[in-house]
Design a protein around this motif. Structure first.
Motif, PDB file in Angstrom:
ATOM      1  N   SER A 170      50.070  61.945   0.709  1.00  0.00           N
ATOM      2  CA  SER A 170      49.371  63.016   1.429  1.00  0.00           C
ATOM      3  C   SER A 170      48.224  63.553   0.591  1.00  0.00           C
ATOM      4  O   SER A 170      47.149  63.866   1.106  1.00  0.00           O
ATOM      5  CB  SER A 170      50.326  64.159   1.746  1.00  0.00           C
TER       6      SER A 170
ATOM      7  N   ALA B 243      40.223  66.417   6.245  1.00  0.00           N
ATOM      8  CA  ALA B 243      41.130  65.363   5.787  1.00  0.00           C
ATOM      9  C   ALA B 243      40.452  64.419   4.803  1.00  0.00           C
ATOM     10  O   ALA B 243      41.034  63.437   4.403  1.00  0.00           O
ATOM     11  CB  ALA B 243      41.643  64.573   6.983  1.00  0.00           C
TER      12      ALA B 243
ATOM     13  N   PRO C 165      42.894  62.228   1.200  1.00  0.00           N
ATOM     14  CA  PRO C 165      41.510  62.695   1.310  1.00  0.00           C
ATOM     15  C   PRO C 165      40.518  61.887   0.483  1.00  0.00           C
ATOM     16  O   PRO C 165      39.355  61.746   0.886  1.00  0.00           O
ATOM     17  CB  PRO C 165      41.576  64.143   0.813  1.00  0.00           C
TER      18      PRO C 165
ATOM     19  N   TRP D  64      40.327  69.910   1.099  1.00  0.00           N
ATOM     20  CA  TRP D  64      41.439  70.857   1.154  1.00  0.00           C
ATOM     21  C   TRP D  64      41.557  71.655  -0.141  1.00  0.00           C
ATOM     22  O   TRP D  64      41.871  72.849  -0.127  1.00  0.00           O
ATOM     23  CB  TRP D  64      42.740  70.108   1.454  1.00  0.00           C
TER      24      TRP D  64
ATOM     25  N   PRO E  56      50.246  70.671   4.395  1.00  0.00           N
ATOM     26  CA  PRO E  56      49.664  69.331   4.567  1.00  0.00           C
ATOM     27  C   PRO E  56      49.728  68.458   3.311  1.00  0.00           C
ATOM     28  O   PRO E  56      49.406  67.275   3.392  1.00  0.00           O
ATOM     29  CB  PRO E  56      48.196  69.614   4.920  1.00  0.00           C
ATOM     30  N   THR E  57      50.092  69.021   2.166  1.00  0.00           N
ATOM     31  CA  THR E  57      50.053  68.218   0.941  1.00  0.00           C
ATOM     32  C   THR E  57      51.419  68.009   0.304  1.00  0.00           C
ATOM     33  O   THR E  57      51.554  67.223  -0.622  1.00  0.00           O
ATOM     34  CB  THR E  57      49.157  68.875  -0.128  1.00  0.00           C
TER      35      THR E  57
ATOM     36  N   SER F 271      49.589  67.851   9.165  1.00  0.00           N
ATOM     37  CA  SER F 271      48.313  67.156   8.955  1.00  0.00           C
ATOM     38  C   SER F 271      47.304  68.136   8.369  1.00  0.00           C
ATOM     39  O   SER F 271      47.416  69.341   8.554  1.00  0.00           O
ATOM     40  CB  SER F 271      47.760  66.655  10.288  1.00  0.00           C
ATOM     41  N   TYR F 272      46.297  67.581   7.672  1.00  0.00           N
ATOM     42  CA  TYR F 272      45.159  68.416   7.312  1.00  0.00           C
ATOM     43  C   TYR F 272      44.467  68.839   8.601  1.00  0.00           C
ATOM     44  O   TYR F 272      44.405  68.060   9.553  1.00  0.00           O
ATOM     45  CB  TYR F 272      44.168  67.625   6.454  1.00  0.00           C
TER      46      TYR F 272
END
Lengths: 420, 236, 298
Positions: free
Chosen positions: A254, C133, A258, C146, C215-216, C127-128
């Motif tokens: 996760s 994202a 990005p 983020w 989200p992380t 989710s982001y």
């Protein structure tokens, strides 16, 4: 209280509370009557950080007991599973094994960490208790620290790692450059060592371009991700190996999504199962990757697997994953050995387990007499990829690797060549 | 009418029994003083009345209403003002902010005092309005503590050892301010002191505590008429 | 270390620092006002993350919707905290720190059980939000959007708290209770109400931290324990009663952790403990704090 002891107290507290969580539900000692249940002790992390695994383990074991009992039991006696919640500490596992012995439970299975397996085996030997590991993968218990009472009815770290390496080279080509992001403890280091040894044999010019070691259950992987990403720059085709699993794998992927850490790189996940992939799919962060857990429900075409998958779906409404299959196999190994021995006497069952051949969802399986490691006809490897469906991923490829290609000859009392 | 009535007051800190059946009345508009040596139970009496810590048995009436066990902030809002012996000035707040805090004690009859009204009563505080509480001298803090209590227009003020720790000349200033206050404002005072001469300048009635028990109650005149009392209970 | 690495390690460290600040600030606020070290904070952090998942689901939300979900999670968590404070915590304020600590710690495990019953043991993750994202390039180094958003969120929370505490009547009351709760009561301030409010505000901040990590970080029933040691280290190093101290400590510890991963990576997991040892030995009240752990209510 004074000021400084606060932290000390916190540490003491944490350990005290974690230790206290080890209690569990007891079972009354069994009698000697012939229709008394045969009791098997299961040590599994039913709560705590690894409870996902423990709960899956329980499902697989429960189903095995249910199917055996519906089929008339073993030697006409029902199987009864006695669970103890073990969070992973070696001292706790030793205590639980003693409890099992005190309750006259001589057949045990489960055990989550390598440290637990290594700690309980000498004690089990003294107590005359058999230990069947469902999860701890260390090659030491069948190798350098082999003991008579330890059996593994499932795959070892060596098998999983070598099968994963062979699968990715066979399917994705001769990848020479590799990197690793694996947990900084025994299991992480030993799997990466085995992987490198296997790759040396498979690929000319094998080279390590980077390795990072995040701690177990880190809150932030971002620095390790950055570091790995930097070592991958200029190595666009390099592969990534990771034996992170469960929550750690979810968190790493996760946080890596990005910056696209694994995008475009061949990626091998070791020991991660669909339990971690499913939430990642919901959040749209599933990578393209090979997964090595030895079991995939569609990989094996044999009657035991067909029946196992069908019964599992009927019982729980989902298809089984690797964690379910390993626990299932451990219970059926005991059942087969007891049938073969014709008794529940410990030495007789021990002797029956040595060289036992029985049918599992992975096909015909044999426990080697020399080092008590199960041997499989084949191991399943599968590949996942992001997909535009409800799950967020799909299984794009399933292959099997022959069991004989991934195991060394037995080496009880010695460190195997692949682990050095 | 009795502004404050204390009946059968027994107080405890943990297992130690501090006050034993203390009982007295303070008539409306009078200035009663609670005399006693250090440790006689004066501060514990005040904390018991304000419900600030000790466990208490007995009854406390404020203008005839039973207020035993009422939380401190409700007592304050019903007109019970409290100036602790250590003053408890908010060191990080300015003098004006400290004064405004006193306004929370106010409930319904009229409005709390504005800082300017307070400065009329305590001209010494006026030039210090913007100063932080922590920067004031002991005497200034004592004046501010009394002034802060007055902001909520209390009907009864519990004033604990205002002379404590002050140099004699400063104590004299505080005394002057308190005397002018008694002349200009309307409230009932219960003062705790071990400095008898300081106390006698304000008192109309005297109660003496000795080791947690009330050993004397009378008017100032009666107390003055019996000098043996002072040597018996109060000399150091 | 290359320049690229220096940039991203600094950004990573600061971002992780702000995340720690978000987790720790409520702990610091509650200690500053009430004098108790509320380790049950970890439970509110976890609850906040799960409630965000409950309200927002796993799929990507727009940023405004995510913020709404975060606020909703914060408010529900605050309401639960207020009930817990009124029903349970206020009975133990005058006890020893050890008892309060054990009590709060036990509550974390009860929360673990409650979360397990409600959401199951399997990990969940959000989710982001849409458009957040991926990463942006800062001096050529890829930085997750983020991470930047967490820094912004930390600054917004800091500004909001500063405004609340120093520019409003509520803040004036909170500061008075923080400085001397006994006298505040004697002056007519409803200390019990302030305590309930501050406790709930602390829980709200924890829940916002929890929502922002959802989200992380995989949501598991153990999430309440994950940040506990780090958050504890941050408030002790910064000064238990100092909110700016928490920010300074969080950023220092975050940066130290990041730089250690790149230099002496074996030491990185111990950076927080080292920080704790150094501060407790040399400056027990913390970098910007005024009170040591001996201080209790009143």
């Amino acid at each position: 209280m004074r000021r400084i002891p606060a932290l000390v107290m916190l540490v003491v507290l944490v350990s005290a509370v974690l230790a206290a969580c080890g209690g569990g539900q007891g079972g009354a000692p069994g009698g000697a009557g012939t229709d008394e249940p045969i009791r098997i002790g299961v040590l599994a992390p039913l709560t705590g950080a690894q409870s996902t695994l423990g709960q899956e383990e329980k499902r697989g074991a429960d189903l095995a007991a249910k199917m055996l009992n519906e089929d008339g039991g073993v030697l006409g006696r029902p199987i009864e599973l006695v669970y103890r919640d073990g969070q992973g500490s070696p001292a706790e596992a030793v205590q639980i094994v003693r409890d099992f012995a005190n309750e006259d439970i001589n057949f045990t299975l489960g055990y989550v960490s390598s440290a637990q397996c290594l700690a309980v085996t000498p004690v089990a030997e003294q107590l005359g208790v058999l230990v069947m590991s469902s999860y701890c993968q260390t090659t030491k218990v069948t190798g350098s620290e082999f003991t008579e009472n330890f059996f593994r009815a499932t795959t070892s770290a060596e098998m999983l790692t070598r099968a994963g390496a062979q699968a990715i080279v066979q399917e994705d080509g001769d990848i020479a450059e590799w990197s690793s992001i694996s947990p900084d403890y025994e299991y992480g280091h030993i799997t990466w060592t085995i992987f490198k040894n296997q790759m040396e044999l498979l690929v000319d010019g094998f080279e390590v371009v980077g390795e990072v070691w995040p701690p177990f259950q880190a809150a932030s992987f971002s620095d390790h991700i950055t570091k790995l990403n930097n070592s991958l720059s200029g190595h666009d085709q390099a592969g990534i190996f990771s034996s992170l699993y469960s929550g750690d794998m979810i968190n790493m992927l996760s946080q890596a999504a990005p910056i696209g850490l694994v995008e475009g790189h061949p990626f091998l996940m070791l020991g991660t199962d669909l339990d971690a992939i499913r939430p990642l799919g919901q959040a749209g962060n599933v990578p393209t990757a090979w997964i090595s857990v030895a079991y995939y429900h569609e990989a094996f075409d044999n009657p035991v697997n067909t029946e196992f998958v069908k019964a599992f779906q009927a019982e729980y409404g989902v298809v089984p994953i690797g964690y379910n299959a390993t626990a299932f196999m451990s219970v059926t190994a005991y059942a087969a050995a007891i049938e073969k021995a014709g008794s529940t006497e410990v030495q007789a069952v021990h002797d029956a387990l040595e060289g036992l051949t029985w049918q599992t969802p992975l096909g015909e399986t044999t426990i080697r007499a020399e080092d008590h490691q199960a041997m499989f006809e084949s191991l399943a490897m599968f590949k996942i990829a992001p997909a535009d469906n409800e799950q967020g991923f799909e299984v794009t490829d399933v292959i099997t690797i022959p069991g004989q290609d991934v195991s060394s000859p037995p080496h009880p009392g010695e460190v195997g060549e692949f682990s050095q | 009418m009795s502004a404050l009535t204390v009946r059968n007051l027994n107080s405890y800190y943990g297992s130690s029994h501090i006050l034993w059946n203390v009982a007295f009345d303070v008539e409306e508009g009078t200035s009663a003083v609670l005399l006693g040596r250090n440790g006689a139970g004066k501060t514990t009496s005040f904390k018991s009345i304000m419900n600030l810590g000790p466990s208490v048995r007995g009854r406390i009436l404020l203008r005839g209403e039973d207020v035993t066990g009422v939380p401190p902030h409700r007592l304050a809002r019903r007109g019970m003002g409290y100036v602790p012996e250590d003053r408890r000035i908010y060191a990080g707040f300015s003098v004006t902010e400290n004064l405004r805090l006193g306004g929370f004690a106010f409930s319904s009859n009229g409005r709390p005092m504005e800082p300017d009204e307070v400065f009329d009563l305590f001209p010494l505080l006026k030039p210090l309005a913007a100063r932080r509480g922590g920067q004031l001298s002991g005497g200034e803090q004592q004046l501010l503590a009394v002034a802060r209590c007055l902001v909520g227009r209390p009907s009864v003020m519990l004033l604990d050892e205002p002379s404590e720790g002050l140099a004699p000349v400063i104590a004299r200033n505080v005394l002057d301010a308190l005397r002018s206050l008694r002349e200009n404002t309307d409230f009932t005072l219960l003062l705790a002191e071990q400095n008898v001469s300081f106390a006698m300048n304000l008192a109309t009635h005297v109660h003496v505590l000795e080791q947690g028990e009330l050993v004397y109650s009378g008017t100032k005149e009666a107390f003055d008429a019996d000098p043996a009392l002072k040597t018996r209970y109060l000399s150091l | 270390m290359t320049f690229d690495e220096l940039v991203i390690v600094t950004v990573n460290g600061i971002s992780f620092g702000f995340l720690l600040f978000l987790v720790a600030v409520g702990l610091s606020l509650v200690f500053g006002v009430m004098g108790i070290l509320n380790l049950a904070h970890g439970a509110f952090f976890m609850l906040g993350a799960y409630l965000a998942y409950e309200f927002g689901g796993a799929a990507a939300l727009s940023l405004p919707l995510f913020i709404l979900v975060m606020i909703g999670s914060g408010l529900v968590t605050a309401a639960i905290a207020a009930v817990l404070e009124a029903a349970l915590f206020r009975r133990i304020y005058y006890r020893e720190h050890l008892e309060i600590l054990v009590f709060a710690f036990a509550l974390i495990f009860v929360a673990e059980g409650a979360v397990r019953l409600q959401w199951g043991p399997n990990p969940l993750i959000m989710s982001y939000p849409e458009g957040f994202a991926s990463s942006v390039s800062i001096f050529g180094a890829p930085v997750p959007e983020w991470s930047l958003l967490i820094i912004v969120a930390g600054l917004v929370i800091l500004a909001g708290l500063a405004f609340l505490l120093f520019r409003t009547r509520i803040g004036y009351v909170i500061r008075a209770v923080a400085e001397d709760s006994h006298m505040a009561g004697a002056l007519g301030l409803n200390v019990g109400l302030v305590f309930t409010g501050v406790f709930a505000l602390g829980a709200l901040l924890a829940a916002i931290g929890g929502s922002l990590v959802a989200p992380t970080l995989a949501l598991t029933p153990q999430l309440g324990l994950l940040f506990l040691v780090q958050a504890f280290a941050v408030v002790v190093v910064g000064g238990l009663d100092s909110i700016p101290g928490s920010l300074v400590a969080a950023i220092i510890l975050g940066l130290a952790n990041s730089f250690l991963v790149f230099t002496f990576s074996g030491w990185a997991p111990y950076s927080f403990y080292l920080g704790l040892i150094v501060v407790l030995l040399l400056r027990p009240q913390g970098i910007l704090g005024s009170r040591e752990l001996t201080k209790q209510v009143g």
